[in-house]
Design an enzyme around this catalytic site. Structure first.
Site, PDB file in Angstrom:
ATOM      1  N   CYS A 143      10.719   8.486 -10.096  1.00  0.00           N
ATOM      2  CA  CYS A 143      11.160   7.161  -9.339  1.00  0.00           C
ATOM      3  C   CYS A 143       9.636   6.956  -9.581  1.00  0.00           C
ATOM      4  O   CYS A 143       9.760   5.358  -9.311  1.00  0.00           O
ATOM      5  CB  CYS A 143      10.230   8.078  -7.463  1.00  0.00           C
ATOM      6  SG  CYS A 143      10.765   8.786  -7.387  1.00  0.00           S
TER       7      CYS A 143
ATOM      8  N   HIS B 185       4.077   1.793  -3.257  1.00  0.00           N
ATOM      9  CA  HIS B 185       5.466   2.810  -3.117  1.00  0.00           C
ATOM     10  C   HIS B 185       6.119   3.541  -1.974  1.00  0.00           C
ATOM     11  O   HIS B 185       7.030   3.614  -1.756  1.00  0.00           O
ATOM     12  CB  HIS B 185       4.347   3.940  -4.369  1.00  0.00           C
ATOM     13  CG  HIS B 185       6.020   4.966  -4.174  1.00  0.00           C
ATOM     14  ND1 HIS B 185       7.048   4.870  -5.266  1.00  0.00           N
ATOM     15  CD2 HIS B 185       6.140   6.549  -4.088  1.00  0.00           C
ATOM     16  CE1 HIS B 185       7.138   5.493  -5.509  1.00  0.00           C
ATOM     17  NE2 HIS B 185       7.122   6.873  -4.909  1.00  0.00           N
TER      18      HIS B 185
ATOM     19  N   GLU C  72      -2.429   6.801  -1.289  1.00  0.00           N
ATOM     20  CA  GLU C  72      -2.075   5.279  -1.755  1.00  0.00           C
ATOM     21  C   GLU C  72      -2.850   4.209  -0.663  1.00  0.00           C
ATOM     22  O   GLU C  72      -3.286   4.023  -1.578  1.00  0.00           O
ATOM     23  CB  GLU C  72      -0.488   4.687  -1.963  1.00  0.00           C
ATOM     24  CG  GLU C  72       0.003   3.457  -1.961  1.00  0.00           C
ATOM     25  CD  GLU C  72       1.065   2.779  -2.373  1.00  0.00           C
ATOM     26  OE1 GLU C  72       2.048   3.346  -1.643  1.00  0.00           O
ATOM     27  OE2 GLU C  72       1.740   1.746  -2.908  1.00  0.00           O
TER      28      GLU C  72
ATOM     29  N   LYS D 264      10.843   0.676   1.630  1.00  0.00           N
ATOM     30  CA  LYS D 264      12.108   1.337   1.737  1.00  0.00           C
ATOM     31  C   LYS D 264      12.352   2.076   3.385  1.00  0.00           C
ATOM     32  O   LYS D 264      12.854   2.367   3.702  1.00  0.00           O
ATOM     33  CB  LYS D 264      11.028   2.612   1.054  1.00  0.00           C
ATOM     34  CG  LYS D 264      11.007   2.407  -0.282  1.00  0.00           C
ATOM     35  CD  LYS D 264      10.321   4.046  -0.982  1.00  0.00           C
ATOM     36  CE  LYS D 264      10.445   3.647  -2.936  1.00  0.00           C
ATOM     37  NZ  LYS D 264       9.223   2.805  -2.915  1.00  0.00           N
TER      38      LYS D 264
ATOM     39  N   HIS E  23      14.610   5.272   0.341  1.00  0.00           N
ATOM     40  CA  HIS E  23      14.089   5.809  -1.480  1.00  0.00           C
ATOM     41  C   HIS E  23      15.597   5.514  -3.023  1.00  0.00           C
ATOM     42  O   HIS E  23      15.781   6.371  -3.015  1.00  0.00           O
ATOM     43  CB  HIS E  23      13.558   6.856  -1.636  1.00  0.00           C
ATOM     44  CG  HIS E  23      12.208   6.978  -2.760  1.00  0.00           C
ATOM     45  ND1 HIS E  23      12.179   6.409  -3.864  1.00  0.00           N
ATOM     46  CD2 HIS E  23      11.208   7.274  -2.979  1.00  0.00           C
ATOM     47  CE1 HIS E  23      11.536   5.884  -4.355  1.00  0.00           C
ATOM     48  NE2 HIS E  23      10.601   7.013  -3.908  1.00  0.00           N
TER      49      HIS E  23
ATOM     50  N   PHE F  32       7.483  11.884  -9.060  1.00  0.00           N
ATOM     51  CA  PHE F  32       7.222  13.265  -9.375  1.00  0.00           C
ATOM     52  C   PHE F  32       7.234  13.682 -11.462  1.00  0.00           C
ATOM     53  O   PHE F  32       6.965  13.163 -12.574  1.00  0.00           O
ATOM     54  CB  PHE F  32       8.545  14.273  -9.510  1.00  0.00           C
ATOM     55  CG  PHE F  32       9.000  14.747  -7.959  1.00  0.00           C
ATOM     56  CD1 PHE F  32       7.711  13.931  -6.693  1.00  0.00           C
ATOM     57  CD2 PHE F  32      10.128  15.037  -7.265  1.00  0.00           C
ATOM     58  CE1 PHE F  32       8.646  14.835  -5.622  1.00  0.00           C
ATOM     59  CE2 PHE F  32      10.088  15.485  -6.466  1.00  0.00           C
ATOM     60  CZ  PHE F  32       9.380  15.134  -5.220  1.00  0.00           C
TER      61      PHE F  32
END
Length: 412
Positions: free
Chosen positions: A163, A303, A314, A336, A341, A400
């Site tokens: 991502c 994010h 975050e 998002k 996403h 990830f």
């Protein structure tokens, strides 16, 4: 002295629009693009909602042969890149093809092509595998195909960092222009993960929202009632240019790319480091690269995935990077909440939203945030867009594998 890098073109297609203007107007209005899955039969899955690119028919955008020989993720990349290229005014010999590059990544690549050809091989034999299988599936083909379409003969490769993919692509493009390796580069990401294995894999991971009866508010970043992220598809591409080159040719200069910070958690394959330590370092490095103090940052496009681990981590990272006082003053939102996403394409469209926030003086909302998580106690611009001047913005992308990238952009 570093060469200055500016943004001169943008292209996007996402669950909230087939071009930048549609994506932006729907995002500002808080109109969600999340809905029931139609690309496959969702009945066997725990999650039956996603962010599909509504109204997309390949042959309306691409030559029939090109569409047939391109995976869906590559098709999206070509469409977004064409929009970015045209809006930058790079056609008609405006640039030496040898000085025009492409860096477009993907988190997963041609998963739909892989599944189709694998099934065909099992059912009919391996001699029935398409000769286009490999070139359609591989993750670098979006960059390759876009280069063919636009006659871009300069630097060309793909980033693959889940991502964080398109954030890394843009950071790499900025650095390449700073080093004089190109005059302009199309950079971004593309993703088409709504397939049997893509959906099934994330369902097994228990990472997705199962709010199947309420798709419009299923993606709830920073909300205590969130239950996972919503997977989406699409592509987003920006044109980065050397400032002097752009100025000389009279390009539409939209914003300046000021810096980037890239780190790794080195902690866990899917979970962020404790306290958002790695993402905090990415934000600090981006501000240092940009020559910004924390107090200079007006807006952060987070994010903000709508998972507890990300949202809380975050929030802690922003406090660590900006300091507790300014973290409480800076505007933060997760777009998002309406796009879902877009995985490898997320970072680029979120940078585009930062640029448009500066242009229009409007900060897009975290549209679905109603009941803030007590551990998420900053200003996430809940509910509705906010009129505000934005001179400097950060865009966060985490992937990830522990990949973190923050992009810093400024008004010019």
């Amino acid at each position: 002295m570093k060469r200055r890098v500016v943004i001169t073109g943008m292209g996007a297609m996402s669950p909230v629009g087939l071009n930048v203007a549609e994506c932006w107007s729907n995002t500002v209005a808080g109109r969600s693009g999340i809905g029931p899955i139609t690309l496959l039969d969702p009945a066997p899955y725990t999650t039956r909602i996603a962010g599909e690119v509504h109204g997309y028919e390949a042959e309306k955008f691409l030559d029939r042969k090109l569409a047939a020989r391109s995976d869906r993720y590559t098709q999206f990349a070509i469409v977004a890149a064409n929009e970015a290229f045209a809006s930058a005014g790079l056609g008609g010999g405006a640039i030496d093809p040898n000085r025009l590059g492409v860096i477009i990544g993907t988190g997963i690549g041609g998963l739909g092509t892989l599944e189709t050809e694998h099934s065909k091989a099992l059912e009919k034999g391996v001699d029935r595998i398409s000769p286009f299988f490999c070139p359609m599936m591989i993750g670098n083909m979006a960059s390759g195909r876009v280069a063919i379409e636009l006659n871009a003969k300069g630097i060309n490769y793909a980033t693959v960092t889940a991502c964080a993919t398109s954030g890394h692509a843009i950071a790499a493009a900025m650095d390449a222009i700073r080093l004089g390796r190109a005059d302009a580069i199309l950079a971004g990401g593309a993703e088409a993960p709504i397939t049997m294995m893509g959906l099934g894999g994330f369902c097994s991971l228990k990472a997705l929202s199962t709010r199947n009866d309420d798709p419009l508010t299923a993606s709830r970043p920073f909300d205590r009632d969130r239950d996972g992220f919503v997977m989406s598809e699409g592509a987003s591409v920006v044109v980065l240019e050397d400032y002097e080159f752009a100025k000389k040719r009279g390009a539409p200069i939209l914003a300046e790319m000021l810096g980037a910070g890239m780190t790794c958690d080195a902690f866990h394959i899917t979970a962020p480091a404790e306290g958002g330590e790695g993402s905090a370092r990415a934000m600090i490095l981006a501000m240092e690269d940009a020559g910004l103090a924390p107090s200079d940052v007006d807006y952060i496009n987070a994010h903000g995935t709508s998972t507890e681990l990300n949202d809380v981590g975050e929030t802690m990272a922003i406090k660590a990077a900006l300091g507790e006082d300014h973290a409480r003053r800076v505007m933060i939102s997760s777009t998002k909440s309406v796009t879902g996403h877009m995985l490898g394409a997320a970072g680029a469209i979120e940078l585009i939203f930062c640029v448009l926030a500066m242009r229009d003086g409007v900060v897009p909302p975290t549209a679905t945030l109603v009941n803030p998580d007590p551990a998420c106690d900053l200003d996430y611009v809940p509910g509705e867009a906010r009129q505000a001047r934005v001179d400097h913005a950060l865009s966060n992308s985490f992937g990830f594998g522990g990949h973190n990238v923050t992009l810093a952009v400024g008004r010019i």
